[in-house]
Design an enzyme around this catalytic site. Structure first.
Site, PDB file in Angstrom:
ATOM      1  N   MET A  94       0.810  -1.223   0.000  1.00 58.08           N
ATOM      2  CA  MET A  94       0.000   0.000   0.000  1.00 58.08           C
ATOM      3  C   MET A  94       0.841   1.271   0.000  1.00 58.08           C
ATOM      4  O   MET A  94       0.615   2.185   0.799  1.00 58.08           O
ATOM      5  CB  MET A  94      -0.956  -0.011   1.202  1.00 58.08           C
ATOM      6  CG  MET A  94      -1.869  -1.221   1.265  1.00 58.08           C
ATOM      7  SD  MET A  94      -2.899  -1.392  -0.203  1.00 58.08           S
ATOM      8  CE  MET A  94      -4.081  -0.093   0.128  1.00 58.08           C
ATOM      9  N   HIS A 113      -4.284  -5.892  -8.853  1.00 59.84           N
ATOM     10  CA  HIS A 113      -5.252  -4.845  -8.492  1.00 59.84           C
ATOM     11  C   HIS A 113      -6.648  -5.480  -8.478  1.00 59.84           C
ATOM     12  O   HIS A 113      -7.004  -6.208  -9.410  1.00 59.84           O
ATOM     13  CB  HIS A 113      -5.189  -3.711  -9.518  1.00 59.84           C
ATOM     14  CG  HIS A 113      -6.164  -2.619  -9.223  1.00 59.84           C
ATOM     15  ND1 HIS A 113      -6.007  -1.753  -8.159  1.00 59.84           N
ATOM     16  CD2 HIS A 113      -7.336  -2.276  -9.813  1.00 59.84           C
ATOM     17  CE1 HIS A 113      -7.030  -0.913  -8.126  1.00 59.84           C
ATOM     18  NE2 HIS A 113      -7.851  -1.216  -9.122  1.00 59.84           N
ATOM     19  N   ASP A 149      -1.859   1.961 -10.978  1.00 61.07           N
ATOM     20  CA  ASP A 149      -2.822   0.980 -11.492  1.00 61.07           C
ATOM     21  C   ASP A 149      -2.957   1.048 -13.009  1.00 61.07           C
ATOM     22  O   ASP A 149      -4.049   0.935 -13.578  1.00 61.07           O
ATOM     23  CB  ASP A 149      -4.201   1.151 -10.817  1.00 61.07           C
ATOM     24  CG  ASP A 149      -4.119   0.899  -9.321  1.00 61.07           C
ATOM     25  OD1 ASP A 149      -3.239   0.116  -8.889  1.00 61.07           O
ATOM     26  OD2 ASP A 149      -4.914   1.492  -8.567  1.00 61.07           O
ATOM     27  N   GLU A 178      -8.185 -13.736  -7.466  1.00 59.34           N
ATOM     28  CA  GLU A 178      -6.819 -13.184  -7.381  1.00 59.34           C
ATOM     29  C   GLU A 178      -5.812 -14.306  -7.109  1.00 59.34           C
ATOM     30  O   GLU A 178      -4.735 -14.360  -7.692  1.00 59.34           O
ATOM     31  CB  GLU A 178      -6.715 -12.150  -6.247  1.00 59.34           C
ATOM     32  CG  GLU A 178      -7.478 -10.874  -6.507  1.00 59.34           C
ATOM     33  CD  GLU A 178      -7.296  -9.847  -5.397  1.00 59.34           C
ATOM     34  OE1 GLU A 178      -6.185  -9.748  -4.842  1.00 59.34           O
ATOM     35  OE2 GLU A 178      -8.268  -9.139  -5.077  1.00 59.34           O
TER      36      GLU A 178
HETATM   37  C1  GRF Z   1      -5.790  -7.576  -2.627  1.00 60.96           C
HETATM   38  O1  GRF Z   1      -7.153  -7.410  -2.882  1.00 60.96           O
HETATM   39  C2  GRF Z   1      -4.970  -7.000  -3.741  1.00 60.96           C
HETATM   40  O2  GRF Z   1      -5.579  -7.103  -4.986  1.00 60.96           O
HETATM   41  C3  GRF Z   1      -4.880  -5.549  -3.345  1.00 60.96           C
HETATM   42  O3  GRF Z   1      -4.763  -5.563  -1.951  1.00 60.96           O
HETATM   43  C4  GRF Z   1      -5.339  -6.756  -1.424  1.00 60.96           C
HETATM   44  C5  GRF Z   1      -4.254  -7.435  -0.644  1.00 60.96           C
HETATM   45  O4  GRF Z   1      -4.719  -8.588  -0.011  1.00 60.96           O
HETATM   46  N1  GRF Z   1      -3.805  -4.890  -4.047  1.00 60.96           N
HETATM   47  P1  GRF Z   1      -3.682  -9.647   0.561  1.00 60.96           P
HETATM   48  O5  GRF Z   1      -2.773  -8.881   1.497  1.00 60.96           O
HETATM   49  O6  GRF Z   1      -2.951 -10.250  -0.585  1.00 60.96           O
HETATM   50  O7  GRF Z   1      -4.524 -10.639   1.311  1.00 60.96           O
END
Ligand code: GRF
Length: 219
Positions: A94, A113, A149, A178
């Site tokens: 982040m 993303h 992004d 994901e």
């Molecule tokens: C995920 O939804 C990813 O796409 C976004 O942040 C979240 C991270 O989740 N960038 P995690 O830490 O991988 O569980």
């Protein structure tokens, strides 16, 4: 597999995508090995899983570099170099990156993303998808470029949006996709099968792997 690419996964929290990459990389056939998990948050939950797996972990606390984003990134870069990292996978990292770190890792840094880019860049993607009434939502793995992004798309996973969805239920459905697409995307990049041509990612004509990398989850 003789040469597996040395990958660092950068996280800020839970680390479930990091876990999916670590699990995929347990297979010796997988073209990447996770050699480092680095976080800007020393308390990131994901760090303990990586530690238990015997993977090197590092924390570079961005709070120690107030107002100096590039200074923070230079400290991250030192750790990446110490571990001879060849590819970087951002997984819930982040921090907005400056052109410095993006430039150091041009075409060697990927991100996931939680939206079907180029829709819904930024935060709050699930809330915004529900507000807009889109019928499909999902996730994207892309190369990192200086614009947030943005960057050539490697894989996408789409899920249906249900009338009964809340941001949380939709987020859970997207998270599950994901975890499927990120290991596939990293494998394509690490094996050299994903190639960037004119801002798009392609594979050789006879290689079907990229098609399998993207998926639509049925209702
Ligand atoms: C995920 O939804 C990813 O796409 C976004 O942040 C979240 C991270 O989740 N960038 P995690 O830490 O991988 O569980």
């Amino acid at each position: 597999m003789t040469t597996r690419k040395r990958v660092a996964v950068l996280i800020s929290g839970r680390g479930s995508n990091m876990k999916s990459l670590i699990e995929a990389a347990r297979s010796e056939d997988y073209p990447a090995e996770i050699v480092l998990v680095l976080s800007n948050n020393p308390d990131a939950e994901g760090l303990s899983f990586a530690r238990q797996e015997g993977i090197a972990v590092a924390a570079v606390n961005h709070r120690d570099y107030k107002g100096d984003r590039e200074g923070f990134e230079r400290a991250v870069q030192v750790v990446l170099e110490e571990h001879d990292v060849e590819l970087v996978a951002l997984a819930g990292f982040m921090r907005l990156l400056t052109p410095y770190l993006v430039g150091e890792w041009k075409d060697r840094m990927i991100n996931i993303h939680p939206a079907l880019l180029p829709s819904f860049k930024g935060l709050g993607t699930h809330e915004r998808a529900l507000e807009e009434g889109v019928k499909l939502h999902g996730a994207t793995v892309h190369y990192v470029v200086p614009e947030m992004d943005d960057g050539p798309i490697i894989c996408q996973g789409a899920v249906p949006v249900l009338d009964t969805d809340t941001p949380d239920t939709l987020a859970a459905r997207v998270l599950s996709v994901e975890h499927q697409i990120y290991p596939r995307a990293l494998a394509l990049v690490a094996s050299g099968k994903a190639r960037i041509k004119a801002h798009k990612v392609s594979t050789p004509a006879d290689d079907a792997d990229l098609g399998e990398c993207s998926l639509i989850v049925p209702r």
